[in-house]
Scaffold this active site. Structure first.
Site, PDB file in Angstrom:
ATOM      1  N   SER A 195       0.788  -1.230   0.000  1.00 12.31           N
ATOM      2  CA  SER A 195       0.000   0.000   0.000  1.00 12.31           C
ATOM      3  C   SER A 195       0.817   1.276   0.000  1.00 12.31           C
ATOM      4  O   SER A 195       0.323   2.323  -0.408  1.00 12.31           O
ATOM      5  CB  SER A 195      -0.948   0.019   1.207  1.00 12.31           C
ATOM      6  OG  SER A 195      -0.223  -0.028   2.427  1.00 12.31           O
ATOM      7  N   HIS A 223      -5.147  -4.312  -2.349  1.00  9.73           N
ATOM      8  CA  HIS A 223      -4.882  -3.297  -3.370  1.00  9.73           C
ATOM      9  C   HIS A 223      -4.737  -3.881  -4.773  1.00  9.73           C
ATOM     10  O   HIS A 223      -4.491  -3.131  -5.723  1.00  9.73           O
ATOM     11  CB  HIS A 223      -3.631  -2.507  -3.010  1.00  9.73           C
ATOM     12  CG  HIS A 223      -3.792  -1.624  -1.823  1.00  9.73           C
ATOM     13  ND1 HIS A 223      -4.254  -0.325  -1.911  1.00  9.73           N
ATOM     14  CD2 HIS A 223      -3.599  -1.862  -0.506  1.00  9.73           C
ATOM     15  CE1 HIS A 223      -4.312   0.206  -0.703  1.00  9.73           C
ATOM     16  NE2 HIS A 223      -3.922  -0.710   0.156  1.00  9.73           N
ATOM     17  N   LYS A 254     -11.494  -0.544  -1.790  1.00  6.36           N
ATOM     18  CA  LYS A 254     -10.596  -0.020  -2.830  1.00  6.36           C
ATOM     19  C   LYS A 254     -11.303  -0.082  -4.187  1.00  6.36           C
ATOM     20  O   LYS A 254     -12.120   0.764  -4.504  1.00  6.36           O
ATOM     21  CB  LYS A 254      -9.280  -0.799  -2.857  1.00  6.36           C
ATOM     22  CG  LYS A 254      -8.696  -1.135  -1.510  1.00  6.36           C
ATOM     23  CD  LYS A 254      -8.327   0.069  -0.676  1.00  6.36           C
ATOM     24  CE  LYS A 254      -7.653  -0.387   0.604  1.00  6.36           C
ATOM     25  NZ  LYS A 254      -7.614   0.632   1.648  1.00  6.36           N
TER      26      LYS A 254
END
Length: 418
Positions: A195, A223, A254
């Site tokens: 991240s 992610h 996300k």
């Protein structure tokens, strides 16, 4: 009671002295996936993790609104109480199917997914091997589990092998002594895209180590879900190791534009995690409106692979533009593009100057960063236009030259002449 945090108080005061306080930034209004109003003026959002831009997708919104109107604002209970609706069970089945797994379970946040999964999978008799740059939720889950924690160097399969070999030697029972109780288990935890710097795990190499040493593997695709892979399944799909990963953890906050988390797996007795995971048992379940919106977002990921293609082009554009300007960046092209800076003071000043020019990015400072680096973290979206990315590159380049972070035009001309 809070005197123990005197060091934090001092660091926080220095941060506020540098200009705006990033901890208290409150947007007046969110206008789109890439625009907002802050203090009465328009700003570009370049730090939101809204990778596919689905927070304003009309079909996701309409599904959410319908669920809100028909099932209310919340469940008011945990999954084991009154908090399991038809939508929760359906989304679990959808997540499992999307990832090619037999089973999945939902958590109220991605943080709780790691907390609940890790604390239930291992205990004090087991060993957790964590990448040194793992997310805070992974470290907190490890702490709650009570397992022996071994950190290996970031993205370093050889270091993982050495540490597993040492653990295995210690675990070998003496031939004259009968083994008592269940043997210790080794669980490796890595992430798809990290991240802070946006770098990607060498997953094939980690799988090879895992197979040779007889460990289990959990991959956090927070992610990378919806970002990587032909079908958007994440790094495990790109690396071609889907059959070699026992547990997949991720988040809906996300690429899916919602909130919540999940764990998916094919292991036998997976349902026992629902009984052993405290963050699952004792948290109110996801609101129906969130469940409905996330379900539609998953459908979009499957229906529109072009979103990932555009995201990849935008990520390459931003990374190439900032690298060409002379910035020190993360090692991999991904939707997370972070500028490495010399110290927190420069980072705070750079962040404030960008906000003055109407560009919002994330300010990431030690000790919450890998190797205590000071970072300006950007996250690009499918929804960003070419013009927006060019504007960001130009603004960052100008500020970088003013602060002496990158060479100015004159310096570049002298260097070229030499």
């Amino acid at each position: 009671m809070l005197g123990k945090h005197a060091g934090l108080k001092l660091a926080y005061a220095r941060l506020r002295d540098g200009g705006r306080n990033p901890f208290t930034v409150a947007f007046d209004e969110i206008l789109s996936p890439t625009e907002a109003r802050l203090d009465g003026r328009s700003v570009m959002l370049l730090g939101t993790n809204n990778y596919l831009g689905l927070t304003f997708d009309p079909s996701c919104i309409s599904r959410s609104v319908l669920a809100l109107e028909t099932e209310g604002t919340g469940t008011t209970g945990s999954r084991i109480a009154n908090g399991t609706y038809g939508g929760h069970a359906a989304l679990e089945a959808q997540v499992a199917s999307f990832l090619g797994r037999r089973q999945a379970m939902l958590f109220t946040t991605g943080y709780q997914a790691n907390l609940g999964t890790l604390s239930a999978l291992v205990n004090r008799d087991d060993n957790l091997l964590l990448d040194a740059d793992s997310h805070a939720s992974i470290y907190d889950g490890a702490r709650l589990s009570g397992a022996q924690v071994t950190r290996f160097r970031h993205n370093d399969p050889e270091d993982l092998y050495r540490r597993l070999k040492l653990l295995k030697e210690r675990q070998e029972p003496h031939p004259d002594v009968a083994s008592l109780g269940a043997p210790s288990q080794n669980l490796i935890v890595v992430e798809g895209i990290y991240s802070m710097l946006g770098d990607i795990a060498p997953l094939r190499e980690f799988v090879a180590v895992k197979k040779e040493m007889g460990a289990y593997l959990l991959v956090d695709e927070a992610h990378s879900l919806g970002v990587l892979g032909k079908r958007g399944r994440g790094l495990i799909e790109v690396a071609g190791v889907e059959d070699d990963v026992e547990f997949i953890v991720g988040t809906f906050s996300k690429s899916l534009g919602g909130v919540g988390g999940f764990c998916a797996s094919d292991v036998p007795d997976f349902e026992l995690l629902r009984l052993a995971s405290r963050s699952y048992m004792f948290s109110a379940s996801l609101p129906p409106s969130v469940v409905a919106g996330v379900s539609r977002a998953l459908e979009i990921i499957e229906e529109q692979p072009g979103l990932r293609d555009r995201l990849g082009r935008n990520a390459e554009h931003l990374h190439h533009g900032l690298a060409s300007a002379g910035f020190a960046l993360g090692p991999t092209v991904s939707p997370i593009v972070s500028i490495r800076l010399a110290n927190p003071e420069i980072a705070v000043r750079f962040w404030n100057m960008l906000l003055d020019q109407g560009i919002y990015v994330n300010l990431a400072l030690p000790p919450a960063t890998p190797s205590s680096q000071s970072l300006l973290r950007t996250s690009v979206s499918t929804a960003h236009s070419t013009e927006q990315i060019n504007r960001a590159i130009d603004a960052m380049s100008a500020i970088g030259q003013e602060l002496g972070v990158v060479p100015g035009v004159t310096d570049q001309l002298y260097a070229a002449a030499d």
